[in-house]
Design an enzyme around this catalytic site. Structure first.
Site, PDB file in Angstrom:
ATOM      1  N   ARG A  62     -19.776  -9.394   7.157  1.00  0.00           N
ATOM      2  CA  ARG A  62     -20.628  -8.322   7.690  1.00  0.00           C
ATOM      3  C   ARG A  62     -21.360  -7.619   6.550  1.00  0.00           C
ATOM      4  NH1 ARG A  62     -17.817  -4.225  11.590  1.00  0.00           N
ATOM      5  NH2 ARG A  62     -19.994  -3.641  11.956  1.00  0.00           N
ATOM      6  N   CYS A 102     -18.177   2.367   6.381  1.00  0.00           N
ATOM      7  CA  CYS A 102     -17.847   1.122   7.079  1.00  0.00           C
ATOM      8  C   CYS A 102     -18.894   0.942   8.167  1.00  0.00           C
ATOM      9  CB  CYS A 102     -16.422   1.188   7.631  1.00  0.00           C
ATOM     10  SG  CYS A 102     -16.121   2.601   8.723  1.00  0.00           S
TER      11      CYS A 102
END
Length: 289
Positions: A186, A245
């Site tokens: 990611r 995040c």
């Protein structure tokens, strides 16, 4: 009192006496009702369930991320309603690798409550230790909670955080190092299952939060965590680290792990990638660095 980790055995012993408050924050980002179902099927005796979507986040606007940090006063009111007050030992657990537990740990510390610990290994550790299981739905007591307000909880944030404007300004005049807690693929922008844009904040380092725990979900020893973070940071002090995040949850896992390692004082970017990428004017990086 406990302010970081607590074992299942220590929790069992503590619950035999007064002054403890346990929060169950089991959650599934792909199935928002799963945590509540799991709680109703069985939980630590006396535990109160808190929902990461409905209670621990502010309303979404489309530009403030997937789990916007609530106003401090609103969160203080929520915790007063659960019975939180000065001097109480709060314990938080989930059924993953403690990422949701670490998020509520940070929020409670942000509120100013020092005595809050994560159950090491979570629900699985509680069951493995032979902990009792309860199915009754518990609610907080507000009779003693007014003391929390009287002591000034919620009057000012007690944990440092930065906003998107500060992260953007940091690109031009670096003052801190951003650490991204998402999985490596990611971070590199190869996949993006949650947000509309793939990639990462330019200049951010990558430390998948899954590296903080062993295969049983318990945190690695503090010395091992310290060595790993120091190798990643290359001399950057903890006070000059900002964690992010996807939506501010697993970032708290890295922040918690640094605190456990004795690397204290790092900050959180609560909006994280989901907020950052909502503005097409903010730059996006892809690849390994």
């Amino acid at each position: 009192m406990f302010d970081l980790l607590i074992s299942a055995a220590q929790l069992r012993e503590g619950l035999a006496g007064p002054g403890w408050l346990v929060f169950d924050v089991r959650h599934d980002l792909a199935d928002h009702a799963a945590g509540r179902r799991a709680y109703e099927a069985g939980h630590v005796p006396g535990a109160i369930y808190l929902d990461h979507e409905l209670q621990l986040a502010a309303p979404k606007t489309g530009s403030n991320g997937r789990h916007p940090l609530p106003a401090l006063a609103d969160f203080a009111a929520l915790m007063r309603a659960q019975g939180l007050r000065p001097g109480i030992q709060a314990v938080v657990y989930d059924a993953g690798n403690s990422m949701f537990a670490a998020h509520l740990w940070w929020m409670l510390r942000w509120l100013g409550h020092e005595n809050v610990a994560v159950l090491d290994g979570g629900w699985q550790a509680w069951l493995a230790a032979g902990g009792a299981v309860e199915t009754r739905v518990n609610t907080g007591s507000v009779t003693e909670a007014q003391a929390l307000q009287d002591r000034g909880y919620g009057s000012a944030p007690a944990m440092p955080a930065v906003d998107a404007a500060a992260v953007l300004a940091n690109l031009e005049a670096p003052a801190f190092t951003v650490v991204d807690a998402r999985a490596a693929n990611r971070y590199r922008g190869e996949v993006e299952p949650m947000d509309p844009v793939a990639g990462h904040i330019p200049g951010a380092l990558n430390r998948p939060n899954s590296l903080n725990v062993e295969s049983d979900g318990r945190f690695k020893p503090p010395a091992a965590l310290r060595a790993e973070f120091e190798a990643l940071l290359g001399g950057v002090s903890a006070a000059d680290v900002v964690h992010q995040c996807g939506s501010g949850i697993t970032a708290c896992h890295n922040l918690f792990a640094m605190e456990l390692a004795g690397l204290k004082g790092s900050r959180l970017y609560p909006g994280s990638w989901s907020e950052w990428c909502s503005d097409p004017g903010r730059p996006v990086a892809r690849g390994a660095g």
